[in-house]
Design a protein around this motif. Sequence first.
Motif, short mmCIF file in Angstrom:
data_model
loop_
_atom_site.label_atom_id
_atom_site.label_comp_id
_atom_site.label_asym_id
_atom_site.label_seq_id
_atom_site.Cartn_x
_atom_site.Cartn_y
_atom_site.Cartn_z
N GLU A 64 2.71 10.84 20.74
CA GLU A 64 3.97 10.09 20.73
C GLU A 64 4.45 9.83 22.15
O GLU A 64 4.90 8.72 22.46
CB GLU A 64 5.04 10.86 19.95
CG GLU A 64 4.81 10.90 18.46
CD GLU A 64 5.81 11.78 17.73
OE1 GLU A 64 6.79 12.25 18.36
OE2 GLU A 64 5.62 12.00 16.52
N LEU A 65 4.32 10.83 23.00
CA LEU A 65 4.74 10.67 24.39
C LEU A 65 3.89 9.62 25.10
O LEU A 65 4.40 8.76 25.81
CB LEU A 65 4.65 12.01 25.13
CG LEU A 65 5.11 12.02 26.58
CD1 LEU A 65 6.56 11.60 26.69
CD2 LEU A 65 4.91 13.41 27.17
N LEU A 66 2.59 9.65 24.89
CA LEU A 66 1.71 8.68 25.51
C LEU A 66 2.00 7.26 24.99
O LEU A 66 1.97 6.30 25.76
CB LEU A 66 0.25 9.04 25.27
CG LEU A 66 -0.24 10.27 26.05
CD1 LEU A 66 -1.65 10.63 25.62
CD2 LEU A 66 -0.17 10.04 27.54
N ASP A 67 2.32 7.13 23.71
CA ASP A 67 2.68 5.82 23.17
C ASP A 67 3.95 5.30 23.83
O ASP A 67 4.04 4.11 24.17
CB ASP A 67 2.88 5.89 21.65
CG ASP A 67 1.58 6.02 20.88
OD1 ASP A 67 0.51 5.70 21.45
OD2 ASP A 67 1.64 6.44 19.71
N ASP A 68 4.92 6.18 24.04
CA ASP A 68 6.16 5.77 24.70
C ASP A 68 5.91 5.36 26.14
O ASP A 68 6.49 4.39 26.64
CB ASP A 68 7.20 6.89 24.63
CG ASP A 68 7.72 7.11 23.23
OD1 ASP A 68 7.62 6.19 22.39
OD2 ASP A 68 8.23 8.22 22.96
N GLU A 76 17.59 6.41 32.24
CA GLU A 76 16.77 5.27 31.85
C GLU A 76 15.41 5.72 31.30
O GLU A 76 14.92 5.16 30.31
CB GLU A 76 16.56 4.34 33.05
CG GLU A 76 17.85 3.70 33.52
CD GLU A 76 17.72 3.01 34.86
OE1 GLU A 76 18.28 1.90 34.99
OE2 GLU A 76 17.07 3.57 35.77
N VAL A 77 14.83 6.74 31.93
CA VAL A 77 13.55 7.27 31.45
C VAL A 77 13.73 7.87 30.05
O VAL A 77 12.91 7.63 29.16
CB VAL A 77 12.98 8.31 32.43
CG1 VAL A 77 11.73 8.96 31.86
CG2 VAL A 77 12.67 7.67 33.78
N MET A 78 14.81 8.62 29.86
CA MET A 78 15.06 9.22 28.54
C MET A 78 15.25 8.14 27.47
O MET A 78 14.77 8.29 26.35
CB MET A 78 16.29 10.12 28.59
CG MET A 78 16.07 11.40 29.35
SD MET A 78 17.47 12.52 29.28
CE MET A 78 18.70 11.62 30.20
N GLU A 79 15.93 7.06 27.83
CA GLU A 79 16.15 5.98 26.87
C GLU A 79 14.85 5.27 26.52
O GLU A 79 14.54 5.04 25.36
CB GLU A 79 17.15 4.98 27.44
CG GLU A 79 17.48 3.84 26.50
CD GLU A 79 18.47 2.86 27.11
OE1 GLU A 79 18.42 1.69 26.70
OE2 GLU A 79 19.25 3.25 27.98
N VAL A 80 14.06 4.97 27.53
CA VAL A 80 12.81 4.24 27.30
C VAL A 80 11.82 5.11 26.53
O VAL A 80 11.17 4.64 25.59
CB VAL A 80 12.19 3.78 28.64
CG1 VAL A 80 10.80 3.22 28.44
CG2 VAL A 80 13.09 2.74 29.29
N LEU A 81 11.70 6.38 26.91
CA LEU A 81 10.74 7.27 26.24
C LEU A 81 11.30 7.88 24.96
O LEU A 81 10.57 8.50 24.20
CB LEU A 81 10.32 8.40 27.19
CG LEU A 81 9.51 8.00 28.41
CD1 LEU A 81 9.21 9.24 29.26
CD2 LEU A 81 8.24 7.30 28.02
#
Length: 93
Positions: free
Chosen positions: A17-21, A42-47
């Motif tokens: 899931e992390l790699l897909d994000d 921003e990183v938390m929102e995107v991932l």
Amino acid sequence: MPTSIITTDDLREFKMELLDDIKKILSKQSSGTLKKYLKSSEVMEVLQISPGTLQNLRINGTLPYSKMGGIIYYDSDDIQKVMRNNRVHHIEE
């Protein structure tokens, strides 16, 4: 308080899931919509990850960062490098 047991399958699923994000981030970068440096929020929102997960990625060295004036920044090139280094190839049986 109930306890939960995390299995290796759970960890593998989280990794995928992390790699897909991260792939989603990289696709935004290639289309020119991603900034060079991202703030933690921003990183938390995107991932779509929690502050704790992002902190763990920093602590274990998975995701490099820079800190200036109390604000943490992530280089989108570093995110791309993490993606390349963690690419998983599935072999069908």
